[in-house]
Design a protein around this motif. Structure first.
Motif, PDB file in Angstrom:
ATOM      1  N   GLU A 215      65.676  23.812  35.676  1.00  0.00           N
ATOM      2  CA  GLU A 215      64.907  23.831  36.919  1.00  0.00           C
ATOM      3  C   GLU A 215      63.979  25.046  36.892  1.00  0.00           C
ATOM      4  N   PRO A 216      62.783  24.876  36.335  1.00  0.00           N
ATOM      5  CA  PRO A 216      61.847  26.009  36.250  1.00  0.00           C
ATOM      6  C   PRO A 216      61.567  26.601  37.632  1.00  0.00           C
ATOM      7  N   SER A 217      61.509  27.924  37.693  1.00  0.00           N
ATOM      8  CA  SER A 217      61.270  28.615  38.960  1.00  0.00           C
ATOM      9  C   SER A 217      59.766  28.720  39.229  1.00  0.00           C
ATOM     10  N   GLY A 218      59.316  28.191  40.370  1.00  0.00           N
ATOM     11  CA  GLY A 218      57.916  28.304  40.750  1.00  0.00           C
ATOM     12  C   GLY A 218      57.498  29.749  40.926  1.00  0.00           C
ATOM     13  N   ILE A 219      58.419  30.573  41.436  1.00  0.00           N
ATOM     14  CA  ILE A 219      58.122  31.995  41.648  1.00  0.00           C
ATOM     15  C   ILE A 219      57.869  32.686  40.312  1.00  0.00           C
ATOM     16  N   VAL A 220      58.707  32.379  39.321  1.00  0.00           N
ATOM     17  CA  VAL A 220      58.556  32.997  38.002  1.00  0.00           C
ATOM     18  C   VAL A 220      57.269  32.518  37.329  1.00  0.00           C
ATOM     19  N   LEU A 221      56.996  31.222  37.425  1.00  0.00           N
ATOM     20  CA  LEU A 221      55.782  30.674  36.821  1.00  0.00           C
ATOM     21  C   LEU A 221      54.541  31.299  37.439  1.00  0.00           C
ATOM     22  N   LYS A 222      54.546  31.453  38.773  1.00  0.00           N
ATOM     23  CA  LYS A 222      53.402  32.078  39.452  1.00  0.00           C
ATOM     24  C   LYS A 222      53.242  33.529  39.025  1.00  0.00           C
ATOM     25  N   ALA A 223      54.365  34.213  38.849  1.00  0.00           N
ATOM     26  CA  ALA A 223      54.306  35.622  38.449  1.00  0.00           C
ATOM     27  C   ALA A 223      53.672  35.761  37.062  1.00  0.00           C
ATOM     28  N   TYR A 224      54.069  34.890  36.133  1.00  0.00           N
ATOM     29  CA  TYR A 224      53.486  34.931  34.791  1.00  0.00           C
ATOM     30  C   TYR A 224      51.996  34.579  34.831  1.00  0.00           C
ATOM     31  N   LEU A 225      51.649  33.552  35.632  1.00  0.00           N
ATOM     32  CA  LEU A 225      50.239  33.163  35.753  1.00  0.00           C
ATOM     33  C   LEU A 225      49.418  34.302  36.343  1.00  0.00           C
ATOM     34  N   GLN A 226      49.953  34.943  37.378  1.00  0.00           N
ATOM     35  CA  GLN A 226      49.230  36.056  38.003  1.00  0.00           C
ATOM     36  C   GLN A 226      49.050  37.209  37.019  1.00  0.00           C
ATOM     37  N   LEU A 227      50.063  37.490  36.228  1.00  0.00           N
ATOM     38  CA  LEU A 227      49.962  38.551  35.223  1.00  0.00           C
ATOM     39  C   LEU A 227      48.894  38.200  34.188  1.00  0.00           C
ATOM     40  N   LEU A 228      48.867  36.945  33.753  1.00  0.00           N
ATOM     41  CA  LEU A 228      47.874  36.522  32.767  1.00  0.00           C
ATOM     42  C   LEU A 228      46.456  36.679  33.323  1.00  0.00           C
ATOM     43  N   LEU A 229      46.253  36.270  34.574  1.00  0.00           N
ATOM     44  CA  LEU A 229      44.926  36.384  35.189  1.00  0.00           C
ATOM     45  C   LEU A 229      44.547  37.846  35.436  1.00  0.00           C
ATOM     46  N   ALA A 230      45.530  38.647  35.841  1.00  0.00           N
ATOM     47  CA  ALA A 230      45.262  40.066  36.094  1.00  0.00           C
ATOM     48  C   ALA A 230      44.860  40.781  34.810  1.00  0.00           C
ATOM     49  N   LYS A 231      45.578  40.500  33.723  1.00  0.00           N
ATOM     50  CA  LYS A 231      45.247  41.126  32.441  1.00  0.00           C
ATOM     51  C   LYS A 231      43.867  40.662  31.950  1.00  0.00           C
ATOM     52  N   SER A 232      43.579  39.390  32.162  1.00  0.00           N
ATOM     53  CA  SER A 232      42.277  38.855  31.760  1.00  0.00           C
ATOM     54  C   SER A 232      41.151  39.534  32.528  1.00  0.00           C
ATOM     55  N   SER A 233      41.340  39.678  33.841  1.00  0.00           N
ATOM     56  CA  SER A 233      40.331  40.316  34.682  1.00  0.00           C
ATOM     57  C   SER A 233      40.100  41.760  34.269  1.00  0.00           C
ATOM     58  N   ALA A 234      41.189  42.471  33.972  1.00  0.00           N
ATOM     59  CA  ALA A 234      41.077  43.880  33.582  1.00  0.00           C
ATOM     60  C   ALA A 234      40.273  44.029  32.290  1.00  0.00           C
ATOM     61  N   ILE A 235      40.537  43.141  31.319  1.00  0.00           N
ATOM     62  CA  ILE A 235      39.808  43.203  30.047  1.00  0.00           C
ATOM     63  C   ILE A 235      38.335  42.855  30.263  1.00  0.00           C
ATOM     64  N   LYS A 236      38.085  41.843  31.096  1.00  0.00           N
ATOM     65  CA  LYS A 236      36.704  41.434  31.383  1.00  0.00           C
ATOM     66  C   LYS A 236      35.931  42.584  32.026  1.00  0.00           C
ATOM     67  N   LEU A 237      36.546  43.235  33.007  1.00  0.00           N
ATOM     68  CA  LEU A 237      35.885  44.353  33.678  1.00  0.00           C
ATOM     69  C   LEU A 237      35.604  45.492  32.710  1.00  0.00           C
TER      70      LEU A 237
END
Length: 286
Positions: free
Chosen positions: A137-159
């Protein structure tokens, strides 16, 4: 590996391993898209914009963009797709400033070039997402946390790359002025000649500079800016299509619908139904 919306049956979040063959023909997806390409090179087509890429790289696309990958040999990648009901990039703007940076930006090429070390970090993130999806039973909270981390890291590199002037041509004061003018006047000025006059340059010179700097013609940018605002209002507000058409200065909702479908491939009603109305729409009404 995917999560499905319980009510609408729309895809909420998915992670699949794919290759450029899957994108060899133009296709449209109703979700936000992130492609992690560890290695390989080719040409990424997003609507009418094309640019070359070389891995390791992250490629980004917004809902209903017309996408295609052109490669001489098969290029594998990890494909992330997420619906606005699963993770609203506007609602999480304070935590992850990716809206207008990675997504919904008509002026910048939608990619993030990665170093070898950064690519290893993203490979680990993808592996962690895969591991969570494999849980009974995959956790939606955990999946969102990983997705948010991926987007945050991407944004930081882009900036970081933007600040270093490594992403795109050197800054051109005149073209940056055009960007500001377009954001101010896109509702009323719809001809390239209007902006050439404001910039005190010939239309031909203006068009050539714009194509070199943004990789798009002035006409395309003017249309894209109007379509972008239409998408925002369809997704981020509860205004009717008629109200949105009026706000964007169209004569009637039918003309607006034809314009929108011509440039996106779907009607405003279909776009809203498939992408949903953001939680931001209800928060703004409180």
């Amino acid at each position: 590996m995917k999560a499905i919306h319980a009510d609408t049956k729309e895809l909420l979040f998915s992670l699949t391993e794919a290759s450029s063959v899957a994108f060899s023909q133009p296709l449209q997806l109703a979700e936000y898209v992130v492609l992690f390409v560890p290695a390989g090179k080719g040409v990424f087509h997003a609507d009418f914009t094309t640019f070359t890429f070389s891995g390791p790289v992250l490629l980004f696309a917004t809902p209903f963009q017309l996408l295609r990958l052109e490669t001489k040999e098969e290029v594998p990648f990890s494909l992330l797709r997420f619906h606005g009901d699963f993770y609203c990039i506007e609602h999480h703007r304070a935590e992850v400033a990716c809206n207008g940076l990675l997504f919904n930006n008509i002026y910048q090429q939608p990619f993030v070039q990665l170093s070898s070390a950064e690519a290893r970090d993203f490979s680990q993130l993808i592996a962690q997402l895969q591991a969570e999806f494999k849980q009974p039973e995959p956790s939606g909270i955990v999946l969102k946390a990983y997705l948010q981390l991926l987007l945050a890291k991407s944004s930081a590199i882009k900036l970081k790359t933007l600040a270093a002037g490594q992403d795109g041509p050197p800054a051109d004061e005149q073209m940056e002025q055009f960007r500001q003018l377009l954001d101010q006047h896109y509702l009323t000025l719809h001809k390239p000649a209007d902006y050439a006059e404001l910039l005190a340059v010939s239309p031909n010179h203006f068009t050539k500079k714009c194509n070199r700097y943004f990789g798009k013609s002035p006409s395309r940018l003017i249309q894209d800016r109007l379509v972008l605002e239409a998408k925002k209002q369809l997704h981020l507000t509860r205004k009717s299509v008629k109200e949105i058409a009026h706000a964007l200065r169209f004569d009637d909702e039918f003309y607006f619908s034809r314009f929108f479908k011509k440039h996106t491939g779907v009607s405003p009603q279909t776009f809203r139904r498939r992408t949903g109305i953001s939680i931001v729409a209800d928060l703004s009404m409180q």
